[in-house]
Motif scaffolding. Structure first.
Motif, PDB file in Angstrom:
ATOM      1  N   LYS A  61       0.845  -1.203   0.000  1.00  0.00           N
ATOM      2  CA  LYS A  61       0.000   0.000   0.000  1.00  0.00           C
ATOM      3  C   LYS A  61       0.884   1.259   0.000  1.00  0.00           C
ATOM      4  O   LYS A  61       0.588   2.231  -0.698  1.00  0.00           O
ATOM      5  CB  LYS A  61      -0.859  -0.040   1.272  1.00  0.00           C
ATOM      6  CG  LYS A  61      -2.056   0.840   1.247  1.00  0.00           C
ATOM      7  CD  LYS A  61      -2.881   0.566   2.483  1.00  0.00           C
ATOM      8  CE  LYS A  61      -3.309   1.866   3.089  1.00  0.00           C
ATOM      9  NZ  LYS A  61      -3.963   1.716   4.372  1.00  0.00           N
TER      10      LYS A  61
ATOM     11  N   ASP B 251       2.607   1.731  -3.343  1.00  0.00           N
ATOM     12  CA  ASP B 251       1.646   2.303  -4.304  1.00  0.00           C
ATOM     13  C   ASP B 251       1.478   3.803  -4.062  1.00  0.00           C
ATOM     14  O   ASP B 251       1.380   4.587  -5.008  1.00  0.00           O
ATOM     15  CB  ASP B 251       0.273   1.620  -4.169  1.00  0.00           C
ATOM     16  CG  ASP B 251       0.319   0.176  -4.645  1.00  0.00           C
ATOM     17  OD1 ASP B 251       1.321  -0.197  -5.292  1.00  0.00           O
ATOM     18  OD2 ASP B 251      -0.633  -0.566  -4.367  1.00  0.00           O
TER      19      ASP B 251
ATOM     20  N   THR C  39       2.145   6.720  -6.682  1.00  0.00           N
ATOM     21  CA  THR C  39       1.085   7.675  -7.021  1.00  0.00           C
ATOM     22  C   THR C  39       1.585   9.104  -6.814  1.00  0.00           C
ATOM     23  O   THR C  39       1.405   9.966  -7.674  1.00  0.00           O
ATOM     24  CB  THR C  39      -0.155   7.432  -6.126  1.00  0.00           C
ATOM     25  OG1 THR C  39      -0.516   6.074  -6.244  1.00  0.00           O
ATOM     26  CG2 THR C  39      -1.320   8.309  -6.531  1.00  0.00           C
TER      27      THR C  39
ATOM     28  N   ALA D  51       2.158  11.027  12.939  1.00  0.00           N
ATOM     29  CA  ALA D  51       1.515   9.895  12.270  1.00  0.00           C
ATOM     30  C   ALA D  51       1.998   9.844  10.826  1.00  0.00           C
ATOM     31  O   ALA D  51       2.500  10.835  10.296  1.00  0.00           O
ATOM     32  CB  ALA D  51       0.001  10.056  12.317  1.00  0.00           C
ATOM     33  N   THR D  52       1.844   8.675  10.215  1.00  0.00           N
ATOM     34  CA  THR D  52       2.189   8.549   8.789  1.00  0.00           C
ATOM     35  C   THR D  52       0.987   7.978   8.036  1.00  0.00           C
ATOM     36  O   THR D  52       0.177   7.280   8.653  1.00  0.00           O
ATOM     37  CB  THR D  52       3.399   7.615   8.585  1.00  0.00           C
ATOM     38  OG1 THR D  52       3.055   6.310   9.043  1.00  0.00           O
ATOM     39  CG2 THR D  52       4.632   8.130   9.290  1.00  0.00           C
ATOM     40  N   PRO D  53       0.828   8.205   6.733  1.00  0.00           N
ATOM     41  CA  PRO D  53       1.731   9.013   5.918  1.00  0.00           C
ATOM     42  C   PRO D  53       1.556  10.515   6.167  1.00  0.00           C
ATOM     43  O   PRO D  53       0.436  10.983   6.313  1.00  0.00           O
ATOM     44  CB  PRO D  53       1.304   8.658   4.486  1.00  0.00           C
ATOM     45  CG  PRO D  53      -0.122   8.248   4.600  1.00  0.00           C
ATOM     46  CD  PRO D  53      -0.284   7.627   5.947  1.00  0.00           C
TER      47      PRO D  53
ATOM     48  N   ILE E 276       0.824  17.779   5.345  1.00  0.00           N
ATOM     49  CA  ILE E 276      -0.459  17.146   5.040  1.00  0.00           C
ATOM     50  C   ILE E 276      -0.441  15.706   5.522  1.00  0.00           C
ATOM     51  O   ILE E 276       0.524  14.980   5.283  1.00  0.00           O
ATOM     52  CB  ILE E 276      -0.746  17.225   3.525  1.00  0.00           C
ATOM     53  CG1 ILE E 276      -0.905  18.685   3.130  1.00  0.00           C
ATOM     54  CG2 ILE E 276      -1.988  16.437   3.163  1.00  0.00           C
ATOM     55  CD1 ILE E 276      -0.868  18.936   1.665  1.00  0.00           C
ATOM     56  N   ILE E 277      -1.518  15.318   6.181  1.00  0.00           N
ATOM     57  CA  ILE E 277      -1.557  14.004   6.809  1.00  0.00           C
ATOM     58  C   ILE E 277      -2.630  13.130   6.156  1.00  0.00           C
ATOM     59  O   ILE E 277      -3.687  13.635   5.803  1.00  0.00           O
ATOM     60  CB  ILE E 277      -1.777  14.180   8.338  1.00  0.00           C
ATOM     61  CG1 ILE E 277      -1.502  12.907   9.081  1.00  0.00           C
ATOM     62  CG2 ILE E 277      -3.143  14.712   8.668  1.00  0.00           C
ATOM     63  CD1 ILE E 277      -1.311  13.123  10.561  1.00  0.00           C
ATOM     64  N   GLY E 278      -2.311  11.858   5.951  1.00  0.00           N
ATOM     65  CA  GLY E 278      -3.295  10.937   5.370  1.00  0.00           C
ATOM     66  C   GLY E 278      -2.937  10.525   3.962  1.00  0.00           C
ATOM     67  O   GLY E 278      -2.062  11.108   3.338  1.00  0.00           O
ATOM     68  N   ASP E 279      -3.650   9.519   3.498  1.00  0.00           N
ATOM     69  CA  ASP E 279      -3.412   8.945   2.175  1.00  0.00           C
ATOM     70  C   ASP E 279      -3.987   9.877   1.099  1.00  0.00           C
ATOM     71  O   ASP E 279      -5.111  10.330   1.223  1.00  0.00           O
ATOM     72  CB  ASP E 279      -4.140   7.594   2.122  1.00  0.00           C
ATOM     73  CG  ASP E 279      -3.625   6.723   1.012  1.00  0.00           C
ATOM     74  OD1 ASP E 279      -3.020   7.269   0.078  1.00  0.00           O
ATOM     75  OD2 ASP E 279      -3.848   5.509   1.075  1.00  0.00           O
ATOM     76  N   PHE E 280      -3.194  10.185   0.104  1.00  0.00           N
ATOM     77  CA  PHE E 280      -3.699  11.093  -0.932  1.00  0.00           C
ATOM     78  C   PHE E 280      -3.913  10.337  -2.224  1.00  0.00           C
ATOM     79  O   PHE E 280      -2.980   9.931  -2.875  1.00  0.00           O
ATOM     80  CB  PHE E 280      -2.747  12.261  -1.182  1.00  0.00           C
ATOM     81  CG  PHE E 280      -1.362  11.983  -0.725  1.00  0.00           C
ATOM     82  CD1 PHE E 280      -0.956  12.352   0.538  1.00  0.00           C
ATOM     83  CD2 PHE E 280      -0.487  11.318  -1.554  1.00  0.00           C
ATOM     84  CE1 PHE E 280       0.310  12.048   0.972  1.00  0.00           C
ATOM     85  CE2 PHE E 280       0.782  11.017  -1.129  1.00  0.00           C
ATOM     86  CZ  PHE E 280       1.188  11.392   0.141  1.00  0.00           C
TER      87      PHE E 280
ATOM     88  N   ASN F  18      -6.348  11.576  -4.450  1.00  0.00           N
ATOM     89  CA  ASN F  18      -6.891  12.517  -5.425  1.00  0.00           C
ATOM     90  C   ASN F  18      -5.940  13.702  -5.592  1.00  0.00           C
ATOM     91  O   ASN F  18      -5.741  14.492  -4.683  1.00  0.00           O
ATOM     92  CB  ASN F  18      -8.263  12.993  -4.913  1.00  0.00           C
ATOM     93  CG  ASN F  18      -8.948  13.867  -5.917  1.00  0.00           C
ATOM     94  OD1 ASN F  18      -8.292  14.591  -6.662  1.00  0.00           O
ATOM     95  ND2 ASN F  18     -10.253  13.799  -5.937  1.00  0.00           N
TER      96      ASN F  18
ATOM     97  N   ASP G  23      -7.227  17.313  -4.816  1.00  0.00           N
ATOM     98  CA  ASP G  23      -7.282  17.656  -3.392  1.00  0.00           C
ATOM     99  C   ASP G  23      -5.892  17.987  -2.879  1.00  0.00           C
ATOM    100  O   ASP G  23      -5.703  18.943  -2.140  1.00  0.00           O
ATOM    101  CB  ASP G  23      -7.842  16.488  -2.570  1.00  0.00           C
ATOM    102  CG  ASP G  23      -9.314  16.274  -2.834  1.00  0.00           C
ATOM    103  OD1 ASP G  23      -9.907  17.147  -3.495  1.00  0.00           O
ATOM    104  OD2 ASP G  23      -9.852  15.259  -2.393  1.00  0.00           O
ATOM    105  N   LEU G  24      -4.915  17.177  -3.291  1.00  0.00           N
ATOM    106  CA  LEU G  24      -3.550  17.369  -2.793  1.00  0.00           C
ATOM    107  C   LEU G  24      -3.011  18.736  -3.221  1.00  0.00           C
ATOM    108  O   LEU G  24      -2.476  19.486  -2.414  1.00  0.00           O
ATOM    109  CB  LEU G  24      -2.640  16.248  -3.316  1.00  0.00           C
ATOM    110  CG  LEU G  24      -1.178  16.348  -2.909  1.00  0.00           C
ATOM    111  CD1 LEU G  24      -1.034  16.249  -1.394  1.00  0.00           C
ATOM    112  CD2 LEU G  24      -0.354  15.261  -3.572  1.00  0.00           C
TER     113      LEU G  24
END
Lengths: 304, 90
Positions: free
Chosen positions: B14, B17, B21, B55-57, B70-74, B76, B79-80
């Motif tokens: 994950k 990936d 991305t 925290a990661t990511p 910026i925190i969390g899976d991106f 889109n 949005d990023l």
């Protein structure tokens, strides 16, 4: 936003209320404070700059840090609101935990803040990974199984399309597995499959997708490969095989037939189509090997 | 030149990936005018502690200013990029 409106309503109402009303509002505030303090979910409030403004005891426990250590420090701006985000929580001197975070906007004194609710899902994730591993991994070799290969392969196809990069699919077949089983027993046959898996692991990169897709069939999706690197990959595999077979005290030599096909991102196809094409290419190579072997045997017979 | 740091925990599929991305998004947006450093907190826990990563990511844009975290899976890209350029977020 409904909650934010309610908060604004209470704050504006408070300035004009009598003692009795103030007491009731204080009781309400105390009630909500107790709820937040006893919540099993971690709650963190951050400002628009991602700086921590408030956290409840569950958040202190989850992050392994006190309010004093966290308030005023940057948590980060959440990537998305409303939808769950999975995070690895870093805890000083302790194992990390996995949490699911949901973020909502709240209004307070004409300022928009972000409230993050985090739920510890470490055990759930561990079970999920265990289940996934059981379903996608080949027991004997520890490589991906066919389903695992299709799942990871499809992901790689999407990434390759997006990045416009090519890949190679190498389909290989361990020759003479039946002969190994019949001559040395099934335990030796299993050992030959494990050795083949190890040779593939040593030949290819960790980021490549390696799988046992059938009884004696293996597939490797070599990501980030150029159109002319197929022969190099096949040669590297045969070289590794030669080194393996050169070991002392081997009772037989491992032989692998290989078929290759290139994934061209300008002509997209599914991972299964690519696998079929590489399978056909391997079959042709195997036929050629058999023909060569027969003509070699005929030549030896004629000499006699 | 844009400078990014991505903090991750381990190199699971994950996460690989996610890196792929992100590289795609950054290349599409900034061409070769960016650098991306990957910090695996399992390999370098002290770095994460020093940089106050909770925290990661977590993706940090360290240059040009202002710094963005910026925190969390991106998933889109729209949005990023909106978050990276957001005026509110300082």
């Amino acid at each position: 936003m409904e909650e934010a409106k309610a908060t604004e309503f209470w704050l504006s109402k408070r300035s004009t209320m009598d003692q009795g009303e103030k007491r009731r509002v204080q009781d309400h505030e105390e009630f909500f404070r107790v709820i937040v303090e006893h919540s099993a979910d971690a709650i963190i409030v951050v400002d628009r700059g991602g700086m921590v403004r408030f956290l409840n005891p569950a958040a202190e426990h989850l992050f392994g840090r006190t309010s004093e250590q966290m308030v005023g420090n940057a948590f980060g701006f959440p990537m998305a609101f409303g939808i769950p985000l999975e995070l690895d929580i870093l805890r000083p001197g302790q194992e990390s935990r996995v949490a699911e975070m949901r973020v909502a906007e709240i209004a307070q004194h004409n300022e928009t803040l972000l409230m993050a609710n985090l739920r510890d899902i470490t055990e759930l994730v561990r079970l999920r990974e265990e289940l996934r591993t059981m379903a996608l991994i080949d027991d004997l070799t520890g490589l991906n199984n066919r389903r695992g290969f299709s799942t990871l392969g499809e992901q790689q196809v999407k990434l390759a399309d997006r990045a416009k990069r090519g890949m190679f699919l190498l389909f290989s077949d361990l020759d003479n597995l039946k002969w190994i089983n019949d001559t040395f027993g099934h335990h030796e046959g299993d050992q030959a499959l494990i050795e083949t898996a190890n040779i593939l692991r040593e030949t290819f990169r960790q980021s490549d997708v390696i799988a046992r897709v059938g009884g004696d069939e293996f597939a490797v999706l070599a990501v980030e490969a150029y159109q002319d690197s197929g022969d190099i990959l096949a040669a590297r595999l045969q070289e590794r095989l030669r080194t393996h077979n050169a070991q002392k005290n081997r009772r037989y030599k491992l032989s692998i037939s290989v078929g290759l096909d290139y994934y061209d991102p300008t002509c997209p196809c599914s991972i299964d189509e690519l696998l079929d094409r590489a399978d056909r290419s391997m079959y042709e190579q195997k036929q050629k090997k058999r023909m060569q072997m027969r003509s070699l045997e005929r030549g030896m017979w004629n000499k006699k | 030149m844009y400078t990014f740091l991505l903090y991750i925990t381990g190199r699971r599929q994950k996460t690989l990936d996610l890196i792929e991305t992100l590289k795609g998004f950054l290349t599409e947006r900034f061409k070769d005018q960016y650098s991306l450093e990957i910090v695996d907190v399992l390999e370098d826990p002290r770095r994460a502690e020093e940089d106050m990563i909770l925290a990661t990511p977590t993706l940090v844009k360290s240059a040009p200013p202002p710094i963005r975290k910026i925190i969390g899976d991106f998933r889109n890209s729209q949005d990023l990029f909106a978050l990276l350029n957001s005026a509110d977020h300082t």
